[in-house]
Scaffold this motif. Sequence first.
Motif, PDB file in Angstrom:
ATOM      1  N   GLU A 277       0.829  -1.208   0.000  1.00 32.85           N
ATOM      2  CA  GLU A 277       0.000   0.000   0.000  1.00 32.85           C
ATOM      3  C   GLU A 277       0.865   1.261   0.000  1.00 32.85           C
ATOM      4  OE1 GLU A 277      -3.901   1.782   2.386  1.00 32.85           O
ATOM      5  OE2 GLU A 277      -2.589   0.289   3.344  1.00 32.85           O
ATOM      6  N   ARG A 278       1.921   1.263   0.810  1.00 32.92           N
ATOM      7  CA  ARG A 278       2.806   2.422   0.861  1.00 32.92           C
ATOM      8  C   ARG A 278       3.561   2.592  -0.467  1.00 32.92           C
ATOM      9  NH1 ARG A 278       3.731   7.445   1.842  1.00 32.92           N
ATOM     10  NH2 ARG A 278       5.928   7.939   2.237  1.00 32.92           N
ATOM     11  N   ALA A 279       4.024   1.494  -1.067  1.00 33.30           N
ATOM     12  CA  ALA A 279       4.725   1.576  -2.352  1.00 33.30           C
ATOM     13  C   ALA A 279       3.789   2.093  -3.442  1.00 33.30           C
ATOM     14  CB  ALA A 279       5.273   0.206  -2.725  1.00 33.30           C
ATOM     15  N   LEU A 280       2.541   1.666  -3.392  1.00 31.00           N
ATOM     16  CA  LEU A 280       1.573   2.135  -4.384  1.00 31.00           C
ATOM     17  C   LEU A 280       1.361   3.640  -4.275  1.00 31.00           C
ATOM     18  CD1 LEU A 280      -0.067   0.721  -6.573  1.00 31.00           C
ATOM     19  CD2 LEU A 280      -1.946   0.508  -4.933  1.00 31.00           C
ATOM     20  N   ALA A 281       1.304   4.138  -3.048  1.00 31.92           N
ATOM     21  CA  ALA A 281       1.138   5.579  -2.842  1.00 31.92           C
ATOM     22  C   ALA A 281       2.356   6.360  -3.330  1.00 31.92           C
ATOM     23  CB  ALA A 281       0.892   5.855  -1.368  1.00 31.92           C
ATOM     24  N   ILE A 290       3.386   0.805 -15.044  1.00 29.44           N
ATOM     25  CA  ILE A 290       3.808  -0.603 -15.048  1.00 29.44           C
ATOM     26  C   ILE A 290       4.055  -1.089 -13.634  1.00 29.44           C
ATOM     27  CG2 ILE A 290       5.642  -2.160 -15.764  1.00 29.44           C
ATOM     28  CD1 ILE A 290       5.865  -0.634 -18.343  1.00 29.44           C
ATOM     29  N   ARG A 291       4.753  -0.298 -12.805  1.00 29.44           N
ATOM     30  CA  ARG A 291       5.010  -0.705 -11.426  1.00 29.44           C
ATOM     31  C   ARG A 291       3.718  -0.782 -10.630  1.00 29.44           C
ATOM     32  NH1 ARG A 291       8.960  -2.623 -13.190  1.00 29.44           N
ATOM     33  NH2 ARG A 291      10.973  -1.558 -13.362  1.00 29.44           N
ATOM     34  N   MET A 292       2.812   0.143 -10.855  1.00 30.74           N
ATOM     35  CA  MET A 292       1.528   0.102 -10.152  1.00 30.74           C
ATOM     36  C   MET A 292       0.736  -1.144 -10.540  1.00 30.74           C
ATOM     37  SD  MET A 292       0.641   4.143 -10.610  1.00 30.74           S
ATOM     38  CE  MET A 292      -1.078   3.943 -10.160  1.00 30.74           C
ATOM     39  N   THR A 293       0.809  -1.508 -11.812  1.00 29.98           N
ATOM     40  CA  THR A 293       0.111  -2.714 -12.253  1.00 29.98           C
ATOM     41  C   THR A 293       0.717  -3.957 -11.607  1.00 29.98           C
ATOM     42  OG1 THR A 293      -0.396  -1.646 -14.367  1.00 29.98           O
ATOM     43  CG2 THR A 293      -0.549  -4.046 -14.272  1.00 29.98           C
ATOM     44  N   GLU A 294       2.041  -3.997 -11.484  1.00 33.07           N
ATOM     45  CA  GLU A 294       2.686  -5.141 -10.838  1.00 33.07           C
ATOM     46  C   GLU A 294       2.205  -5.290  -9.395  1.00 33.07           C
ATOM     47  OE1 GLU A 294       6.795  -4.317 -11.185  1.00 33.07           O
ATOM     48  OE2 GLU A 294       6.948  -4.897 -13.294  1.00 33.07           O
ATOM     49  N   ARG A 317      -7.803  -6.797  -1.409  1.00 32.31           N
ATOM     50  CA  ARG A 317      -8.728  -6.303  -2.423  1.00 32.31           C
ATOM     51  C   ARG A 317      -8.958  -4.798  -2.284  1.00 32.31           C
ATOM     52  NH1 ARG A 317     -11.185 -11.558  -2.102  1.00 32.31           N
ATOM     53  NH2 ARG A 317     -12.251 -10.943  -0.174  1.00 32.31           N
ATOM     54  N   ARG A 318      -9.047  -4.334  -1.055  1.00 31.37           N
ATOM     55  CA  ARG A 318      -9.284  -2.905  -0.830  1.00 31.37           C
ATOM     56  C   ARG A 318      -8.115  -2.062  -1.325  1.00 31.37           C
ATOM     57  NH1 ARG A 318      -7.277   0.226   2.773  1.00 31.37           N
ATOM     58  NH2 ARG A 318      -6.443  -1.548   3.961  1.00 31.37           N
ATOM     59  N   VAL A 319      -6.896  -2.498  -1.037  1.00 35.18           N
ATOM     60  CA  VAL A 319      -5.727  -1.734  -1.488  1.00 35.18           C
ATOM     61  C   VAL A 319      -5.617  -1.784  -3.013  1.00 35.18           C
ATOM     62  CG1 VAL A 319      -3.216  -1.573  -1.353  1.00 35.18           C
ATOM     63  CG2 VAL A 319      -4.537  -2.121   0.694  1.00 35.18           C
ATOM     64  N   ALA A 320      -5.953  -2.913  -3.612  1.00 38.93           N
ATOM     65  CA  ALA A 320      -5.819  -3.052  -5.062  1.00 38.93           C
ATOM     66  C   ALA A 320      -6.788  -2.162  -5.825  1.00 38.93           C
ATOM     67  CB  ALA A 320      -6.032  -4.513  -5.468  1.00 38.93           C
ATOM     68  N   ASP A 325      -6.298   1.583 -13.871  1.00 40.23           N
ATOM     69  CA  ASP A 325      -5.722   1.433 -15.200  1.00 40.23           C
ATOM     70  C   ASP A 325      -4.543   0.474 -15.112  1.00 40.23           C
ATOM     71  OD1 ASP A 325      -7.568   3.279 -15.886  1.00 40.23           O
ATOM     72  OD2 ASP A 325      -6.171   4.795 -16.611  1.00 40.23           O
ATOM     73  N   PHE A 326      -4.565  -0.544 -15.923  1.00 42.13           N
ATOM     74  CA  PHE A 326      -3.534  -1.582 -15.873  1.00 42.13           C
ATOM     75  C   PHE A 326      -2.736  -1.552 -17.180  1.00 42.13           C
ATOM     76  CE2 PHE A 326      -7.299  -2.901 -13.541  1.00 42.13           C
ATOM     77  CZ  PHE A 326      -6.784  -3.119 -12.279  1.00 42.13           C
ATOM     78  N   THR A 327      -1.407  -1.588 -17.050  1.00 42.78           N
ATOM     79  CA  THR A 327      -0.512  -1.504 -18.211  1.00 42.78           C
ATOM     80  C   THR A 327       0.473  -2.654 -18.170  1.00 42.78           C
ATOM     81  OG1 THR A 327      -0.695   0.906 -18.206  1.00 42.78           O
ATOM     82  CG2 THR A 327       1.126  -0.058 -19.459  1.00 42.78           C
ATOM     83  N   TYR A 328       0.585  -3.348 -19.297  1.00 43.65           N
ATOM     84  CA  TYR A 328       1.477  -4.496 -19.406  1.00 43.65           C
ATOM     85  C   TYR A 328       2.358  -4.327 -20.638  1.00 43.65           C
ATOM     86  CZ  TYR A 328      -1.912  -6.559 -16.194  1.00 43.65           C
ATOM     87  OH  TYR A 328      -2.733  -6.801 -15.121  1.00 43.65           O
ATOM     88  N   PRO A 329       3.669  -4.473 -20.491  1.00 42.62           N
ATOM     89  CA  PRO A 329       4.550  -4.402 -21.678  1.00 42.62           C
ATOM     90  C   PRO A 329       4.452  -5.663 -22.523  1.00 42.62           C
ATOM     91  CG  PRO A 329       5.840  -4.891 -19.714  1.00 42.62           C
ATOM     92  CD  PRO A 329       4.432  -4.655 -19.244  1.00 42.62           C
ATOM     93  N   ILE A 330       4.782  -5.523 -23.798  1.00 43.55           N
ATOM     94  CA  ILE A 330       4.811  -6.644 -24.743  1.00 43.55           C
ATOM     95  C   ILE A 330       6.263  -6.966 -25.042  1.00 43.55           C
ATOM     96  CG2 ILE A 330       4.132  -7.463 -27.033  1.00 43.55           C
ATOM     97  CD1 ILE A 330       1.797  -5.539 -26.941  1.00 43.55           C
ATOM     98  N   ARG A 331       6.652  -8.213 -24.817  1.00 41.30           N
ATOM     99  CA  ARG A 331       8.033  -8.612 -25.100  1.00 41.30           C
ATOM    100  C   ARG A 331       8.315  -8.523 -26.597  1.00 41.30           C
ATOM    101  NH1 ARG A 331       6.076 -13.141 -22.538  1.00 41.30           N
ATOM    102  NH2 ARG A 331       6.360 -13.252 -20.285  1.00 41.30           N
ATOM    103  N   TYR A 332       9.543  -8.188 -26.909  1.00 43.70           N
ATOM    104  CA  TYR A 332       9.954  -8.137 -28.314  1.00 43.70           C
ATOM    105  C   TYR A 332      10.497  -9.497 -28.733  1.00 43.70           C
ATOM    106  CZ  TYR A 332      12.557  -7.099 -32.551  1.00 43.70           C
ATOM    107  OH  TYR A 332      13.046  -7.115 -33.828  1.00 43.70           O
ATOM    108  N   ARG A 333      10.029  -9.947 -29.884  1.00 44.47           N
ATOM    109  CA  ARG A 333      10.569 -11.164 -30.493  1.00 44.47           C
ATOM    110  C   ARG A 333      10.752 -10.881 -31.976  1.00 44.47           C
ATOM    111  NH1 ARG A 333      12.853 -15.246 -28.107  1.00 44.47           N
ATOM    112  NH2 ARG A 333      11.828 -16.841 -29.363  1.00 44.47           N
ATOM    113  N   HIS A 334      11.965 -11.094 -32.464  1.00 38.31           N
ATOM    114  CA  HIS A 334      12.225 -10.855 -33.878  1.00 38.31           C
ATOM    115  C   HIS A 334      11.481 -11.892 -34.705  1.00 38.31           C
ATOM    116  CE1 HIS A 334      14.325 -10.187 -37.651  1.00 38.31           C
ATOM    117  NE2 HIS A 334      14.790  -9.059 -37.144  1.00 38.31           N
ATOM    118  N   PRO A 335      10.751 -11.479 -35.742  1.00 39.25           N
ATOM    119  CA  PRO A 335       9.978 -12.458 -36.538  1.00 39.25           C
ATOM    120  C   PRO A 335      10.843 -13.558 -37.141  1.00 39.25           C
ATOM    121  CG  PRO A 335       9.319 -10.209 -37.063  1.00 39.25           C
ATOM    122  CD  PRO A 335      10.524 -10.097 -36.179  1.00 39.25           C
ATOM    123  N   ALA A 336      12.063 -13.224 -37.545  1.00 43.28           N
ATOM    124  CA  ALA A 336      12.916 -14.239 -38.175  1.00 43.28           C
ATOM    125  C   ALA A 336      13.261 -15.352 -37.197  1.00 43.28           C
ATOM    126  CB  ALA A 336      14.193 -13.584 -38.714  1.00 43.28           C
TER     127      ALA A 336
END
Length: 752
Positions: A277-281, A290-294, A317-320, A325-336
């Motif tokens: 809770e303190r870290a979220l604040a 991203i950190r808030m979503t984690e 649940r109350r703290v969450a 708004d939830f944000t998630y990064p997308i890993r990069y993968r080269h198509p080749a």
Amino acid sequence: YVTRAHGESLAQLGQFVEAIEAYEETLALFDAEDERQLSQEIAPGAAPEAVTAVTDHSRIQIERAYTQLALGDAYVGLAEATREQPPPAMPEPISQLHKLRDLVVFLLSLPLLLYMSLYLGRRVWHPRFWPILLNLDWIVARLFVSGAHQYKQADRLLEQHGEPAEGVAADEKLAYLYLSLNDKQQAETLFRRLLDEAEAPLGSYRRLSVNLGLAQSLLSQAEPEAARHYAEATLPEIAQYEDDVLEARARVLLAEAHLGLSANDDNQAQAAILHFERALALYQPQNDAIRMTEIADRLQSIAQNELLDENQQEAARRVATAVSDFTYPIRYRHPATVIFRRAIFILLAIVIFVLPLYTITLDTGSLVSPAITFQGREFVLWPALIIEELDVTQVDLAAENLLDVPAVGNTAAPLQFRPAVADAGLAVNAVPATDTGVALQFGVYLVLGYVLLSTAVGIAALIFTPLHSLQRAGQGRVRLNKRGLTVAEKQMSWQNVNEMIVADLKLIREPLHDESAFALNSAEAQIVVPGNTARYATVRQRSTQFLPNSLPSQDWSYRLVRSRMGVWYIGTVAFLTILAFLGSRFPTLLNFDFPLTPYSVADVYPYFYLGLFVPPLWAFVLRPLQIRQHVYQHNRLAWWAGLAGLFLLLLRLGSLFFPWFTMPDIYPSLGILLMVGGATHAFWQTRIPRSQPLAYPAWVRFGSLFVALLTFVVMGTHLWREVSSYHFLIVGNSLRDRSLLETESETAVTLT
């Protein structure tokens, strides 16, 4: 200095490629200034000048070292922006399945390990380093090793030209780099070495950062008590600096350490919730989504933990609820590299299918061995067709002469057949390849070919992939809130969603990130969340929470191992191994007919390879074709499958149906039918979303239908002829064997 400062400002804004260019320009300027200074010192008749701090050679080398440290930070920052950096947490228990997975990843990543070992040393070959290879791309690995290279060069310059306190500046960055690569033991070693440094003791602020790094490495090694000790010791001093980001990081580490200790103390979970809770604040004013979503995800897992009491779950649940708004990064993968890995799995399936065919064969033949003896008597030929091979020395010629045989002058006497069947039937032997070293050589060639090919693909990706495209790909995000879902730049409101489609490929239980996805359909469009999104399962779970329970959904997920096809495939491999052993040691066991049929185990041996043929074709072609009918509108899998089937059809016709594999040679025809039929079905059924018109034009659909009908007539006829001809061959062999076992009287009855 201005150029370097500009690079630092760009790096803080997340523009790492531009920062790298600025730092490289700064290094070039320092080199030019150093050369100019040296040329002035050695020039004849040069007037003595005061050596300033800027033009001093040692000072330039020190500034160059600090620029290289910043350049290494830019490389590492870009690498971490293009891949998921998992939050600090206690490691999950390692099972035998995890070890098997890591071994497979290690074997597939041999070329990448060779490349990384040039910069990171031999420690990358240790098994504890293998898990990081699971989602590591060549491009991202290059960024990490480039950062390590810059750190090490800067460390040498600082040790040579700088003060003792400056000589350890690169060690902290190297320690954090190893921590990012999940090499926890090496990170711990470097962090402890920094804390124990006597000649150049750390400043108070740097000691705080090193303590937190050590706490994170200890937590990752399942030492929550020690991690809590180091993280807790930093809080009083962090308050003096008023560094909210550093304090938030310390709070998260303390919360995870308390969760690691909660198995023995229920109060530890409550302490963890308070620290979260303190870290979220602290993160909220920084707008670090991203950190808030984690933290919100960790609180959600606490709320779903049935081992905790209801009050603790409710508190989590109350703290969450502070995060909407939830944000998630997308890993990069080269198509080749992704396409190459798919090709490797397909090639491996082909090798497993072909190798037993050419190394172990069942040599079937009759025990009937005709031996003809001649005896001349008054120009009379006496043939004897016998079943067992006779030794001439054991024949009683006197007995033969006593036989009353009517002579017919100089004409031949009538033939008399004297069958003496002692044993007859089908002999079955498992015959190994003539050269037992062929399989071993073939395997060695395959490994060397894979290493060379994979290295070539990786180097080509490194050369032809600009860092700007990598940075754009690394900015991909998946965002969820009450309004809707956003993937990269594409948005969809929850109210417009009318269907959910899940298509995960799982090896055993966990989805394979590059081969998994889920999609949401509206009346006009589709939005796809790729499986290489950070915490993909959590994203899907959160998405379902925003959707009504009555929403129509389709699940096209499938497993490679824990499925009927997987069991069939593995069972076939085991059965063929047992069959080869029995055929070489106990060949008579393979000669028994199945009840009420003329077929024996040896007769149906060619059909056993269906278990090595159908499951890979289903997993890599047919099932993905079904999935592409509902997800990925602009994919080319149907085209590739159809063209491959058409090419094999022409090759089959060009070879005049010469047998390729077994007798009956059913597998080429069956594969062509399935590929062409699957592609035609995809051309006629693909519509994304389902309310939209068919995705492929009419000429493609009708052309594929014509080719499919032609293939069905040609290959279907050939397939039926092969199966029926082989059936009549087996029936004929069975009748022959039974007739040879009959006595004269039984044969006479049968003939009459």
